[in-house]
Design a protein around this motif. Structure first.
Motif, PDB file in Angstrom:
ATOM      1  N   ARG A 181       0.731  -1.164   0.027  1.00 42.38           N
ATOM      2  CA  ARG A 181      -0.015   0.083  -0.177  1.00 42.38           C
ATOM      3  C   ARG A 181       1.038   1.362  -0.231  1.00 42.38           C
ATOM      4  NH1 ARG A 181      -2.389   3.082   3.989  1.00 42.38           N
ATOM      5  NH2 ARG A 181      -1.608   1.746   5.722  1.00 42.38           N
ATOM      6  N   PRO A 182       0.594   2.132  -0.671  1.00 42.63           N
ATOM      7  CA  PRO A 182       1.306   3.447  -1.023  1.00 42.63           C
ATOM      8  C   PRO A 182       1.332   4.274   0.374  1.00 42.63           C
ATOM      9  CG  PRO A 182       0.023   3.280  -2.933  1.00 42.63           C
ATOM     10  CD  PRO A 182      -0.502   2.201  -1.905  1.00 42.63           C
ATOM     11  N   ALA A 183       2.479   4.558   0.764  1.00 41.25           N
ATOM     12  CA  ALA A 183       2.844   5.254   2.138  1.00 41.25           C
ATOM     13  C   ALA A 183       2.392   4.554   3.578  1.00 41.25           C
ATOM     14  CB  ALA A 183       1.997   6.599   1.910  1.00 41.25           C
ATOM     15  N   ALA A 184       2.287   3.260   3.338  1.00 44.38           N
ATOM     16  CA  ALA A 184       1.894   2.645   4.574  1.00 44.38           C
ATOM     17  C   ALA A 184       2.838   2.689   5.547  1.00 44.38           C
ATOM     18  CB  ALA A 184       1.403   0.980   4.289  1.00 44.38           C
ATOM     19  N   ILE A 185       4.117   2.420   5.163  1.00 40.11           N
ATOM     20  CA  ILE A 185       5.248   2.385   5.905  1.00 40.11           C
ATOM     21  C   ILE A 185       5.685   3.947   6.747  1.00 40.11           C
ATOM     22  CG2 ILE A 185       7.753   2.385   5.964  1.00 40.11           C
ATOM     23  CD1 ILE A 185       7.729   0.062   3.853  1.00 40.11           C
ATOM     24  N   GLU A 186       5.439   4.848   5.785  1.00 40.13           N
ATOM     25  CA  GLU A 186       5.435   6.160   6.145  1.00 40.13           C
ATOM     26  C   GLU A 186       4.292   6.456   7.401  1.00 40.13           C
ATOM     27  OE1 GLU A 186       7.986   8.316   6.160  1.00 40.13           O
ATOM     28  OE2 GLU A 186       8.977   6.868   4.991  1.00 40.13           O
ATOM     29  N   GLN A 187       3.155   5.929   7.052  1.00 36.64           N
ATOM     30  CA  GLN A 187       2.061   6.116   8.092  1.00 36.64           C
ATOM     31  C   GLN A 187       2.406   5.638   9.211  1.00 36.64           C
ATOM     32  OE1 GLN A 187      -1.697   4.542   6.794  1.00 36.64           O
ATOM     33  NE2 GLN A 187      -2.664   5.054   8.650  1.00 36.64           N
ATOM     34  N   LEU A 188       2.936   4.380   9.370  1.00 38.14           N
ATOM     35  CA  LEU A 188       3.297   3.849  10.689  1.00 38.14           C
ATOM     36  C   LEU A 188       4.366   4.625  11.382  1.00 38.14           C
ATOM     37  CD1 LEU A 188       2.261   1.773  12.670  1.00 38.14           C
ATOM     38  CD2 LEU A 188       4.106   0.121  11.519  1.00 38.14           C
ATOM     39  N   LYS A 189       5.480   5.012  10.527  1.00 37.70           N
ATOM     40  CA  LYS A 189       6.412   5.884  10.952  1.00 37.70           C
ATOM     41  C   LYS A 189       5.874   7.026  11.714  1.00 37.70           C
ATOM     42  CE  LYS A 189      10.183   3.916   8.286  1.00 37.70           C
ATOM     43  NZ  LYS A 189      11.200   4.251   7.327  1.00 37.70           N
ATOM     44  N   THR A 190       4.986   7.841  10.935  1.00 42.30           N
ATOM     45  CA  THR A 190       4.156   9.048  11.367  1.00 42.30           C
ATOM     46  C   THR A 190       3.774   8.616  12.775  1.00 42.30           C
ATOM     47  OG1 THR A 190       4.191   9.897   9.219  1.00 42.30           O
ATOM     48  CG2 THR A 190       2.740  10.926  10.962  1.00 42.30           C
TER      49      THR A 190
ATOM     50  N   GLY B  38       6.104   8.437  20.416  1.00 44.20           N
ATOM     51  CA  GLY B  38       7.162   8.129  20.972  1.00 44.20           C
ATOM     52  C   GLY B  38       7.753   6.837  21.029  1.00 44.20           C
ATOM     53  N   ILE B  39       7.357   5.891  20.043  1.00 40.96           N
ATOM     54  CA  ILE B  39       7.553   4.516  20.145  1.00 40.96           C
ATOM     55  C   ILE B  39       8.366   4.176  18.776  1.00 40.96           C
ATOM     56  CG2 ILE B  39       6.360   2.247  19.935  1.00 40.96           C
ATOM     57  CD1 ILE B  39       4.191   3.197  21.883  1.00 40.96           C
ATOM     58  N   PRO B  40       9.279   3.747  18.937  1.00 40.98           N
ATOM     59  CA  PRO B  40      10.246   3.115  17.803  1.00 40.98           C
ATOM     60  C   PRO B  40       9.520   2.195  16.759  1.00 40.98           C
ATOM     61  CG  PRO B  40      11.007   1.945  19.505  1.00 40.98           C
ATOM     62  CD  PRO B  40       9.962   3.102  19.909  1.00 40.98           C
ATOM     63  N   VAL B  41      10.048   2.449  15.479  1.00 44.22           N
ATOM     64  CA  VAL B  41       9.333   1.689  14.004  1.00 44.22           C
ATOM     65  C   VAL B  41      10.450   1.112  13.601  1.00 44.22           C
ATOM     66  CG1 VAL B  41       8.081   1.963  12.148  1.00 44.22           C
ATOM     67  CG2 VAL B  41       7.291   3.387  14.088  1.00 44.22           C
ATOM     68  N   TYR B  42      10.483  -0.148  13.342  1.00 45.55           N
ATOM     69  CA  TYR B  42      11.594  -0.823  12.561  1.00 45.55           C
ATOM     70  C   TYR B  42      11.772  -0.270  11.328  1.00 45.55           C
ATOM     71  CZ  TYR B  42      14.728  -4.668  10.810  1.00 45.55           C
ATOM     72  OH  TYR B  42      15.587  -5.193  10.259  1.00 45.55           O
ATOM     73  N   ASP B  43      12.809  -0.183  10.779  1.00 47.19           N
ATOM     74  CA  ASP B  43      13.136   0.513   9.466  1.00 47.19           C
ATOM     75  C   ASP B  43      12.862  -0.563   8.330  1.00 47.19           C
ATOM     76  OD1 ASP B  43      13.622   2.474   7.603  1.00 47.19           O
ATOM     77  OD2 ASP B  43      16.058   2.210   7.754  1.00 47.19           O
ATOM     78  N   THR B  44      11.794  -0.304   7.507  1.00 43.40           N
ATOM     79  CA  THR B  44      11.581  -1.000   6.597  1.00 43.40           C
ATOM     80  C   THR B  44      11.477  -0.414   5.143  1.00 43.40           C
ATOM     81  OG1 THR B  44      10.162  -2.311   8.023  1.00 43.40           O
ATOM     82  CG2 THR B  44       9.575  -2.679   5.615  1.00 43.40           C
ATOM     83  N   GLN B  45      11.663  -0.888   4.114  1.00 46.03           N
ATOM     84  CA  GLN B  45      11.905  -0.392   2.806  1.00 46.03           C
ATOM     85  C   GLN B  45      10.766  -1.058   1.797  1.00 46.03           C
ATOM     86  OE1 GLN B  45      13.490   2.540   2.246  1.00 46.03           O
ATOM     87  NE2 GLN B  45      14.390   2.357   4.257  1.00 46.03           N
TER      88      GLN B  45
END
Length: 450
Positions: A141-150, A156-163
């Motif tokens: 899904r477009p921007a799904a990763i960025e949405q979770l990072k936002t 203030g909870i870390p998000v695993y770096d995914t591409q």
């Protein structure tokens, strides 16, 4: 969400209360109406059939018919059966008792609110002293990763770096290794969804399950979709053997069919419910409390829990001391207002108070809109400390200045002061009446001054 259902149940039970004594015929007529109410609420037909049969078997018993208050006994039977229908008595808590990091996999169709729910769940677990890591495994899904990072940044909870383009199974395995090395005890996996169920989606979810063996597999269902959510939940359960359900948008205007049907159809408990857009609006599901809400009985236990989580004990003690010392003035009123705001919208709070929601609905002009409360807070903040502590010094020129400073009108300021004066009188009456003061005043039609 259950406003319409509550009104219809109330109408049915009002007819029952109108009979001095109840016969089997009276009860069966009422239960036929209950059946129609549930079907109109989009509850699964088989679930409705079984529910009415269970209620009928209990309600036409001699213990009910010969009781002094048969109508109340029937209502109690309906409440009990509603609770059982939604899983009362079962353990619906999250099972995280395993060697960390423990994996929680969220699955469901696209648009159900999985990504936001991941953030809400992470925040809830952190409040429970866990150390969660968010894992974006939706690479389609477009921007799904960025949405979770936002979302992660907001709470203030870390998000695993995914591409994008990475293999979701490899992402989850790498995230588990990262969590193990860095002391995270909970992995929250945000998996991909589709607009419909397909083999590719289910195959991917099956591989993630086989690789990580999640302790919890939660199906996220949009309560607004009614029976569709139940059908999809059953399909996911057949493939993945889900451990529970998360219902989102339970604060919306859906008819309630999914909430009442999903546990009976899937056999899996509803564990969590989303009660708003804010990231702290995720609650543990309590079937007995939900049954009481549906029947208009309120939910005092949830109200107490909201108050305890929103208001610090030291803060509450300080507020009480100030009230005793300074009395009820505009400054102490503003502080109370700010404390109540932390508990959620006024509408959501009132629905937890037995009878209050219905009383305010009938009153019409005695609503408590959140925008109005913001305006009140702005007016009070535009006053000097001396003015807040003694509103009697507010002459015409002071009121004009306060109105200009708060972006309101002099009429708004005058209205607030008039209502506040009424509230002060009410507080004095309550102090004289003692602990039963509020109940007594409400019984006389005193209502809420704001």
């Amino acid at each position: 969400m259950f406003d319409s259902l509550t009104e219809k149940f109330d109408s049915v039970f009002k007819k029952l209360r109108g009979h001095g004594r109840l016969s089997e015929e009276n009860i069966r007529d009422a239960l036929r109406e209950v059946r129609l109410v549930l079907l109109e609420a989009d509850v699964n037909y088989k679930v409705v059939k079984d529910f009415v049969a269970s209620v009928t078997a209990r309600a036409v018993g001699q213990d009910v018919l010969k009781s002094l208050t048969p109508a109340q006994q029937v209502i109690k039977v309906v409440r009990d059966e509603l609770g059982l229908l939604m899983g009362e008595g079962e353990d619906n808590s999250l099972d995280l008792a395993a060697r960390p990091p423990v994996s929680i996999m969220l699955c469901g169709l696209q648009g159900a609110g999985k990504t936001t729910t991941c953030g809400k769940l992470a925040l809830k677990l952190r409040k429970e002293k866990r150390n969660p890591l968010l894992v974006p495994a939706d690479v389609y899904r477009p921007a799904a990763i960025e949405q979770l990072k936002t979302v992660g940044r907001q709470i203030g909870i870390p998000v695993y770096d995914t591409q994008p383009g990475q293999d979701p199974v490899a992402i989850c395995e790498a995230a588990r290794h990262f969590a193990d090395l860095n002391g995270y005890d909970t992995l929250i996996l945000d998996t991909a969804g589709r607009l419909h169920i397909d083999q590719e989606l289910m195959g991917e979810l099956s591989r993630i399950k086989a690789s990580l063996d999640p302790r919890e597999i939660l199906f996220v269902a949009d309560a607004m979709t009614g029976q569709d959510a139940v059908t999809v939940a059953k399909a996911f359960d057949e493939l993945l053997n889900i451990t529970g359900v998360v219902l989102t948008k339970l604060d919306g205007d859906a008819r309630g069919g999914a909430a009442l049907s999903i546990r009976a159809v899937t056999g899996k408990p509803v564990k969590l419910v989303g009660m708003g857009e804010k990231l702290d609006a995720l609650e543990t599901f309590h079937p007995d409390r939900m049954a009481q809400r549906i029947l208009g009985m309120g939910d005092v236990l949830s109200l107490i829990e909201k108050a305890e989580s929103a208001i610090d004990r030291d803060q509450a003690a300080d507020m009480e001391q100030r009230l005793r010392k300074e009395g009820f003035n505009l400054e102490t009123f503003r502080d109370q207002l700010q404390a109540v705001k932390k508990m959620g919208s006024m509408e959501s709070i009132l629905k937890l108070i037995p009878g209050a929601g219905k009383a305010l609905k009938k009153a019409g002009d005695m609503q408590l809109p959140d925008k109005e409360l913001k305006k009140i807070e702005a007016i009070i903040n535009s006053m000097t400390r001396r003015e807040r502590r003694d509103h009697r010094i507010l002459n015409g020129s002071r009121r004009l200045r306060i109105a200009a400073g708060s972006g309101t009108t002099v009429q708004d300021v005058n209205q607030l002061l008039k209502r506040f004066t009424e509230a002060q009188k009410m507080m004095k009456k309550m102090q004289k009446l003692g602990p039963k003061g509020l109940k007594s005043l409400m019984g006389r039609g005193g209502g809420f001054p704001f």
